[in-house]
Enzyme design. Structure first.
Site, short mmCIF file in Angstrom:
data_model
loop_
_atom_site.label_atom_id
_atom_site.label_comp_id
_atom_site.label_asym_id
_atom_site.label_seq_id
_atom_site.Cartn_x
_atom_site.Cartn_y
_atom_site.Cartn_z
N HIS A 190 0.80 -1.23 0.00
CA HIS A 190 0.00 0.00 0.00
C HIS A 190 0.83 1.28 0.00
O HIS A 190 0.37 2.31 -0.45
CB HIS A 190 -1.06 -0.04 1.10
CG HIS A 190 -2.16 -0.98 0.72
ND1 HIS A 190 -2.18 -2.29 1.12
CD2 HIS A 190 -3.21 -0.81 -0.11
CE1 HIS A 190 -3.23 -2.89 0.57
NE2 HIS A 190 -3.88 -2.02 -0.18
N ARG A 297 -10.75 3.34 -1.55
CA ARG A 297 -10.29 2.51 -0.42
C ARG A 297 -10.61 3.26 0.88
O ARG A 297 -9.80 4.03 1.36
CB ARG A 297 -8.78 2.28 -0.49
CG ARG A 297 -8.31 1.33 -1.58
CD ARG A 297 -6.80 1.13 -1.44
NE ARG A 297 -6.31 0.03 -2.25
CZ ARG A 297 -5.88 0.15 -3.51
NH1 ARG A 297 -5.87 1.31 -4.10
NH2 ARG A 297 -5.44 -0.93 -4.16
N ARG A 333 -15.64 1.10 -1.62
CA ARG A 333 -15.43 -0.20 -0.99
C ARG A 333 -15.54 -0.06 0.52
O ARG A 333 -14.97 0.87 1.09
CB ARG A 333 -14.03 -0.71 -1.37
CG ARG A 333 -13.67 -2.00 -0.67
CD ARG A 333 -12.37 -2.54 -1.16
NE ARG A 333 -11.23 -1.88 -0.56
CZ ARG A 333 -9.97 -2.19 -0.84
NH1 ARG A 333 -9.70 -3.13 -1.73
NH2 ARG A 333 -8.97 -1.56 -0.26
N GLU A 432 -11.07 -11.28 -5.30
CA GLU A 432 -9.64 -11.25 -5.01
C GLU A 432 -9.19 -12.51 -4.29
O GLU A 432 -8.05 -12.64 -3.87
CB GLU A 432 -9.27 -9.99 -4.22
CG GLU A 432 -10.14 -9.69 -3.03
CD GLU A 432 -9.85 -8.31 -2.40
OE1 GLU A 432 -8.76 -7.76 -2.62
OE2 GLU A 432 -10.73 -7.82 -1.67
N ASN A 455 -4.35 -7.43 -7.01
CA ASN A 455 -3.23 -7.31 -6.06
C ASN A 455 -3.24 -8.49 -5.10
O ASN A 455 -2.21 -9.07 -4.79
CB ASN A 455 -3.34 -6.01 -5.25
CG ASN A 455 -3.33 -4.79 -6.13
OD1 ASN A 455 -2.93 -4.87 -7.28
ND2 ASN A 455 -3.80 -3.67 -5.62
N ASP A 456 -4.45 -8.81 -4.63
CA ASP A 456 -4.56 -9.96 -3.74
C ASP A 456 -4.74 -11.26 -4.53
O ASP A 456 -4.17 -12.28 -4.17
CB ASP A 456 -5.74 -9.77 -2.78
CG ASP A 456 -5.35 -8.86 -1.61
OD1 ASP A 456 -4.25 -9.05 -1.05
OD2 ASP A 456 -6.12 -7.96 -1.28
N ARG A 466 2.46 -10.43 -1.33
CA ARG A 466 2.67 -9.24 -2.16
C ARG A 466 3.67 -8.26 -1.55
O ARG A 466 4.11 -7.32 -2.21
CB ARG A 466 1.33 -8.55 -2.45
CG ARG A 466 0.67 -7.95 -1.25
CD ARG A 466 -0.82 -7.65 -1.50
NE ARG A 466 -1.08 -6.26 -1.79
CZ ARG A 466 -2.30 -5.71 -1.82
NH1 ARG A 466 -3.37 -6.47 -1.62
NH2 ARG A 466 -2.47 -4.45 -2.07
N CYS A 503 -9.77 -3.49 -10.34
CA CYS A 503 -9.20 -2.34 -9.62
C CYS A 503 -7.84 -2.69 -9.02
O CYS A 503 -7.28 -1.90 -8.26
CB CYS A 503 -10.17 -1.83 -8.56
SG CYS A 503 -10.60 -3.10 -7.37
C1 PEP Z 1 -6.62 -5.71 -4.75
O1 PEP Z 1 -6.42 -6.59 -3.90
O2 PEP Z 1 -6.36 -5.86 -5.96
C2 PEP Z 1 -7.14 -4.40 -4.35
C3 PEP Z 1 -7.45 -3.49 -5.25
O3 PEP Z 1 -7.27 -4.15 -3.02
P1 PEP Z 1 -6.07 -3.74 -2.06
O4 PEP Z 1 -4.87 -3.44 -2.91
O5 PEP Z 1 -6.53 -2.55 -1.28
O6 PEP Z 1 -5.89 -4.96 -1.22
MG MG Z 2 -7.26 -6.44 -1.93
#
Ligand code: PEP
Ligand code: MG
Length: 573
Positions: A190, A297, A333, A432, A455-456, A466, A503
């Site tokens: 993040h 977020r 979200r 995710e 991302n997840d 990650r 996203c």
């Molecule tokens: C994701 O997991 O792709 C996502 C957009 O959420 P975050 O990066 O906040 O976990």
């Molecule tokens: Mg996520």
């Protein structure tokens, strides 16, 4: 001698400035008995005084750069430093037990912290956090160790540190912090995501930058290639100044596309939306010509403070974003705390695997008090724009049903109170977690939309954290298994007449864009600064060609094959 340190490219751009090392201080001390307690008390008083005047400067600075609310934290710290109920027992202890000031401070602070922490009262819990922070500062002065406050940086620097938490990142003043480089982290941690929204060039995951760079050394951050150059010579500096100018030129060319519609070369429209963390990001959304917000977020509204935001505070933020987008879609979200995003005031127990633990919807369903407050704020704000509500980290259908039922209950309650709520709010989920991606056909019958959180999804599919640079080679967005999951989700949505967006950071990746276009993705949501480059790329890409390539793209067995195919079939600019 110049040196090159390789890391992971986290945020585009080139920065050239002196290194500023942001390190957690070493506060280990020796416990001793002393002959002269009066002298120890004098040392304590001195340390308290220095801490006070330092905190006054930090408070003033924070007020000027970040605002009154953020500065309040330091007022609370100042109160602790002047509180006789805290200070006198420390002095008593030094006198009675002839201990040194460090030990007395540590023991009394520990007593207060554990007393406040066990109280079932949010206010008292906050006091525990204040005492911990203040004790660190006073201890540092007793030991002669320097404490660095990132918010007080007042000259152009590149921040070098082991890690930066999202709240550290939020405190960085963009006027002075030209770039940052860390030992740990990945492209989707993040702090990297925030660096992109702040448009600060960043390189993460270098393993040992803090050991290799000394304070004040001139460095160049190349956020495009993920490199840090230490003590560059004149020729290299000139070369990078040119690179920086070229990058700025490219940015200027992209800027001309700001008010253009997003169309592929064969005239098909796809939606390009922005990911945001706070209403302050609206400026970037509008400046980069986003067609909506694909991910807000909301957890950032809960961070960098001492208590949960109230329903009204949240309502004000949601309304601001909805009004700012002026009728364009805004996907908000619900709270996704956990993983690398912590909320110290919730006092959640440490977990061995926070990314697989008590986070997001799991926490919200377990703490309906927190969840319902947010749902009410969202519902009340819904009449000010085009709101879509999205639940994060959905692993089972039951979770979605339970969350939706709570939303319905709050809606009924508000209507019964005579408060207006929009009746066109779409309710969707983040996909995710692999279980949900596999079962997308079932989910598609019940949700209004999907937004794929790669991302997840990538980290769970390949079992590669990650945040962990040692396994970043396994964190492969174009891995055939990931692509098949994505295709499954998009197909399932379309089968039920629903839309599918993405996203995760992959949505703005130039290799991924032709793939996702071919798989039929409807909405691409990304860091605001990626929107114009993506629009420029889409203008050159033919959707029909991408759709024709779909079967090929899903037939490969390795990431390398996928990437080679895309580069050959869709040459990059
Ligand atoms: C994701 O997991 O792709 C996502 C957009 O959420 P975050 O990066 O906040 O976990
Ligand atoms: Mg996520």
């Amino acid at each position: 001698m110049s040196k090159l340190i390789q890391g992971i490219a986290a945020s585009n751009g080139i920065a050239i400035a002196k290194a500023f090392i942001l390190e957690a201080p070493d506060l280990t001390f020796e416990s001793k008995t002393v002959d002269n307690p009066a002298k120890e008390i004098e040392r304590l008083v001195q340390a308290l005084e220095v801490a006070k005047s330092e905190l006054e400067v930090v408070r003033e600075h924070t007020k000027n750069t970040l605002g009154n609310e953020e500065a309040e934290i330091f007022s609370a710290h100042l109160l602790v430093l002047s509180d006789p109920e805290f200070i006198e027992p420390i002095q008593e202890k030094i006198k009675a037990e002839k201990t040194n000031a460090e030990q007395a401070l540590d023991q009394i602070a520990t007593q207060f912290v554990s007393m406040f922490e066990t109280m079932d009262n949010a206010y008292m819990k906050e006091r525990a956090a204040d005492i911990k922070d203040v004790t660190k500062r006073v201890m540092a002065h007793l030991l002669g160790v320097t404490i660095v406050d990132p918010s007080t940086i007042s000259e152009e620097v590149v921040v070098i540190s082991d890690d930066l938490t999202p709240s550290d990142t939020a405190q960085l003043n963009k006027q002075f912090v030209q770039g940052f480089v860390t030992n740990v982290g990945g492209r989707t941690s993040h702090s990297s995501i925030m660096a992109r929204s702040l448009e600060i060039p960043a390189v993460v995951g270098t393993s040992s930058v803090t050991e290799q760079v000394a304070e004040g050394t001139l460095v160049i951050v190349d956020g495009i290639n993920g490199e840090l150059l230490v003590s560059p010579d004149e020729a290299t500096i000139k070369e990078y100044q040119k690179k920086r100018a070229r990058y700025e030129e490219k940015k200027a060319a992209w800027a001309t596309l700001k008010d253009e519609p997003t169309q592929t070369a064969d005239g098909v429209h796809v939606e390009l939306a922005a990911n945001i963390g706070t209403p302050a990001d609206l400026e970037g959304v509008l400046a980069n010509g986003a067609e909506g917000v694909g991910l807000f977020r909301t957890e950032f509204l809960y961070m960098g403070r001492h208590e949960l935001p109230t329903e009204d505070e949240q309502f004000t933020s949601y309304r601001k974003v909805l009004e700012g987008l002026d009728g364009k879609p805004v996907v908000i979200r619900t709270l996704d705390i956990g993983g690398d995003k912590e909320l110290p005031y919730l006092e959640l127990p440490d977990e061995l695997n926070p990314f697989l633990g008590y986070r997001a919807i799991r926490l919200c369903l377990d703490r309906p008090d927190i969840f319902r407050t947010q749902l009410r704020a969202l519902l009340r704000a819904s009449v000010y724009g085009n709101l879509k509500i999205m639940f994060p980290m959905i692993a089972t259908l039951e979770e979605f049903r339970e969350a939706k039922a709570l939303l319905e209950e709050e809606k009924e309650a508000l209507l019964a109170e005579g408060i207006e709520v929009s009746n066109t709010i779409e309710v969707g989920i983040m996909v995710e977690i692999p279980s949900t991606a596999v079962l997308a056909d079932q989910f598609a019958k019940e949700v209004d939309f999907f937004s794929i959180g790669t991302n997840d999804l990538i980290q769970y599919t390949l079992a590669a954290d990650r945040m962990n640079e040692q396994v970043s080679y396994l964190y492969q967005p174009y891995h055939p298994a990931v692509l098949r999951l994505i295709a499954n989700v998009i197909d399932a949505a379309h089968q039920e007449g629903k839309w599918a967006g993405m996203c995760g950071e992959m949505a703005g990746d130039e290799i991924a864009i032709p793939i996702l276009l071919g798989l039929g993705l409807d909405e691409f949501s990304m860091s605001a600064t990626s929107i114009l480059p993506a629009r420029s790329q889409l203008l050159e890409t033919n959707k029909q060609d991408a759709v024709k390539a779909k079967a090929d793209m899903l037939s490969f067995s390795t990431t390398h094959q996928v990437e080679a195919f895309v580069r050959k079939t869709f040459p990059m600019q």
